[in-house]
Design an enzyme around this catalytic site. Structure first.
Site, short mmCIF file in Angstrom:
data_model
loop_
_atom_site.label_atom_id
_atom_site.label_comp_id
_atom_site.label_asym_id
_atom_site.label_seq_id
_atom_site.Cartn_x
_atom_site.Cartn_y
_atom_site.Cartn_z
N ASP A 97 0.84 -1.20 0.00
CA ASP A 97 0.00 0.00 0.00
C ASP A 97 0.87 1.26 0.00
OD1 ASP A 97 -2.40 -1.40 0.15
OD2 ASP A 97 -2.62 -1.16 2.31
N ARG A 110 -1.49 -0.53 -8.47
CA ARG A 110 -2.88 -0.18 -8.15
C ARG A 110 -2.95 1.35 -8.20
NH1 ARG A 110 -3.95 -0.92 -2.20
NH2 ARG A 110 -4.30 -3.13 -2.62
N GLY A 144 -5.91 8.67 -3.56
CA GLY A 144 -5.07 9.06 -2.41
C GLY A 144 -5.94 9.41 -1.22
N ALA A 145 -5.55 8.89 -0.04
CA ALA A 145 -6.43 8.99 1.12
C ALA A 145 -5.87 9.83 2.27
CB ALA A 145 -6.72 7.58 1.63
N LYS A 184 -10.46 18.44 -6.42
CA LYS A 184 -10.91 17.10 -6.83
C LYS A 184 -10.86 16.94 -8.36
CE LYS A 184 -15.16 14.31 -6.74
NZ LYS A 184 -14.54 13.02 -7.01
N ARG A 232 -10.11 7.44 7.90
CA ARG A 232 -9.91 7.84 6.50
C ARG A 232 -11.19 7.58 5.70
NH1 ARG A 232 -4.68 5.86 7.27
NH2 ARG A 232 -5.08 3.87 6.24
P1 FDA Z 1 -14.27 9.54 -4.47
O1 FDA Z 1 -13.69 9.83 -3.14
O2 FDA Z 1 -14.46 10.67 -5.42
O3 FDA Z 1 -15.63 8.77 -4.26
C1 FDA Z 1 -16.46 8.39 -5.33
C2 FDA Z 1 -17.75 7.82 -4.76
O4 FDA Z 1 -17.47 6.62 -4.04
C3 FDA Z 1 -18.44 8.71 -3.72
O5 FDA Z 1 -19.27 9.64 -4.34
C4 FDA Z 1 -19.20 7.69 -2.90
O6 FDA Z 1 -20.36 7.27 -3.58
C5 FDA Z 1 -18.27 6.51 -2.88
N1 FDA Z 1 -17.38 6.52 -1.68
C6 FDA Z 1 -16.05 6.77 -1.68
N2 FDA Z 1 -15.56 6.65 -0.42
C7 FDA Z 1 -16.61 6.35 0.38
C8 FDA Z 1 -16.76 6.10 1.78
N3 FDA Z 1 -15.73 6.14 2.60
N4 FDA Z 1 -18.00 5.80 2.26
C9 FDA Z 1 -19.06 5.73 1.43
N5 FDA Z 1 -18.98 5.95 0.08
C10 FDA Z 1 -17.78 6.26 -0.43
N6 FDA Z 1 -5.36 5.23 -0.68
C11 FDA Z 1 -4.05 5.43 -0.41
O7 FDA Z 1 -3.65 6.57 -0.18
N7 FDA Z 1 -3.18 4.37 -0.38
C12 FDA Z 1 -3.57 3.10 -0.67
O8 FDA Z 1 -2.75 2.18 -0.66
C13 FDA Z 1 -4.95 2.88 -0.97
N8 FDA Z 1 -5.42 1.64 -1.25
C14 FDA Z 1 -6.71 1.48 -1.71
C15 FDA Z 1 -7.16 0.25 -2.15
C16 FDA Z 1 -8.42 0.13 -2.73
C17 FDA Z 1 -8.87 -1.20 -3.25
C18 FDA Z 1 -9.27 1.28 -2.83
C19 FDA Z 1 -10.62 1.20 -3.48
C20 FDA Z 1 -8.86 2.47 -2.34
C21 FDA Z 1 -7.59 2.60 -1.76
N9 FDA Z 1 -7.15 3.82 -1.26
C22 FDA Z 1 -5.82 3.99 -0.96
C23 FDA Z 1 -8.13 4.91 -0.99
C24 FDA Z 1 -8.24 5.89 -2.14
O9 FDA Z 1 -7.08 6.67 -2.21
C25 FDA Z 1 -9.46 6.82 -1.96
O10 FDA Z 1 -9.33 7.54 -0.78
C26 FDA Z 1 -10.79 6.09 -1.94
O11 FDA Z 1 -10.82 5.05 -2.86
C27 FDA Z 1 -11.95 7.06 -2.28
O12 FDA Z 1 -11.77 7.57 -3.56
P2 FDA Z 1 -12.65 7.16 -4.85
O13 FDA Z 1 -11.70 6.86 -5.93
O14 FDA Z 1 -13.60 6.08 -4.50
O15 FDA Z 1 -13.38 8.48 -5.27
#
Ligand code: FDA
Length: 307
Positions: free
Chosen positions: A133, A183, A187-188, A200, A288
């Site tokens: 990760d 992957r 970003g979180a 965004k 997060r």
């Molecule tokens: P975005 O945040 O724009 O969300 C899109 C839509 O998804 C939202 O409108 C909502 O519907 C839904 N959604 C997203 N998050 C939600 C929540 N918490 N609760 C409810 N609904 C939600 N980050 C990192 O920094 N290092 C890492 O190693 C990883 N690893 C990782 C693995 C996998 C399999 C995933 C899916 C994600 C990660 N992440 C991560 C987290 C990533 O960086 C990010 O923060 C989240 O995926 C949220 O971003 P989205 O791409 O979903 O888009």
């Protein structure tokens, strides 16, 4: 300050931390995102997901270790996970996700690399894949360098790149150039504007651009997002380019988030992997997830004011 940043700040405030950790009030919310406290519980969920056709990436929750004992404990857990997966019914569909700070990156680079190599060697023997990760930006450079180094010997590993960082296109180029499976995520972590896009729209545009690069690379990557507009963009691109949706890549999503979307993509013939966290150190991961969806925090604030 944005609402996500506010959520992370508030959730690190000790009274809030104590309340959320101890209160039964949050158990349901926590369980929505986390498979359980133990590996046994996580494997039951992993086997169920795999039997329904999902890939799984099992994540033992916990972050920075500050002593060799703690890092060795994490290493033993990773190896236990690999061995238990290898003898489970979900072996062919399951890998693990690990963190370099759990492998002792804060103790020292050499120590961390040695720990990582032990985990990768065991995974090699068992024919399993290990995803590293990506954590906060102060670890990005080291993570990319360490992965490039261990990849020479261990092809059963790959890492994660975050589209909110300005540097990521260069990292994609470097690691894809080595043939590494990546992957892609938005970003979180809470990052300063000196290293990450604050808007965004820019993060999303970077995700689109880089997902095309990954899809064009001919390497099997993971596109990890729940963002429907990006998923639609990827589907469209794959179709136009004649890329085999059932073999060339996978979508990845977090356990408990957009299960409807996970199911529908699977039904449409895409590969979908679910990131499945477990363990008792769930607080940072949980906050997060809250920060991504600040509406959830309403419940925490309401209960605080009730005393
Ligand atoms: P975005 O945040 O724009 O969300 C899109 C839509 O998804 C939202 O409108 C909502 O519907 C839904 N959604 C997203 N998050 C939600 C929540 N918490 N609760 C409810 N609904 C939600 N980050 C990192 O920094 N290092 C890492 O190693 C990883 N690893 C990782 C693995 C996998 C399999 C995933 C899916 C994600 C990660 N992440 C991560 C987290 C990533 O960086 C990010 O923060 C989240 O995926 C949220 O971003 P989205 O791409 O979903 O888009």
């Amino acid at each position: 300050m944005g609402s996500s940043a506010l959520v992370i700040k508030v959730s690190n405030w000790p009274p809030v931390k104590g309340l959320v950790r101890k209160s039964f009030l949050f158990k349901g919310l926590v369980r929505r995102f986390i498979a359980g406290d133990t590996l046994d519980e996580a494997l039951i969920t992993a086997e169920d997901l795999a039997s329904r056709g999902f890939g799984v990436s099992l994540d033992y929750l916990g972050e920075n270790t500050s002593t060799a004992d703690e890092a060795n404990q994490a290493k033993a857990t990773y190896i236990d996970m690999l061995e238990r997966i290898a003898s489970s019914s979900c072996a062919s569909k399951t890998n693990i996700s690990i963190k370099l700070t759990q492998c002792g990156l804060d103790i020292g680079r050499d120590f961390c690399v040695a720990t990582l190599k032990e985990v990768l060697s065991r995974a090699d023997q068992l024919g399993l894949f290990v995803r590293v990760d990506m954590e906060g930006s102060r670890y990005t450079e080291q993570t990319v360098d360490i992965l490039a180094e261990v990849f020479e010997e261990h092809k059963n590993t790959g890492t994660v790149l975050q589209t909110y960082l300005y540097r990521t296109p260069k990292d994609v180029e470097r690691l894809v150039g080595l043939g590494m499976r990546l992957r892609l995520v938005k970003g979180a972590y809470l990052e300063p504007t000196s290293v990450a896009y604050p808007k965004k729209a820019d993060v999303d545009q970077s995700y689109r651009d880089l997902s095309q690069k990954l899809l064009d690379s001919g390497i099997y990557h993971g596109l990890a997002t729940h963002d429907e507009s990006i998923i639609a963009f990827v589907k469209d691109y794959v179709q136009k380019k004649g890329i085999d949706k059932s073999k060339a890549f996978e979508f990845q999503m977090l356990y408990g988030i957009r299960r409807d979307l996970q199911e529908s993509l699977l039904k449409e013939g895409y590969n979908v992997r679910v990131y499945l966290p477990y363990g008792d150190q769930w607080y940072p991961y949980f906050t997060r997830r809250l920060a991504e969806r600040p509406a959830n925090v309403f419940f925490i604030l309401k209960s605080l004011f009730k005393g």
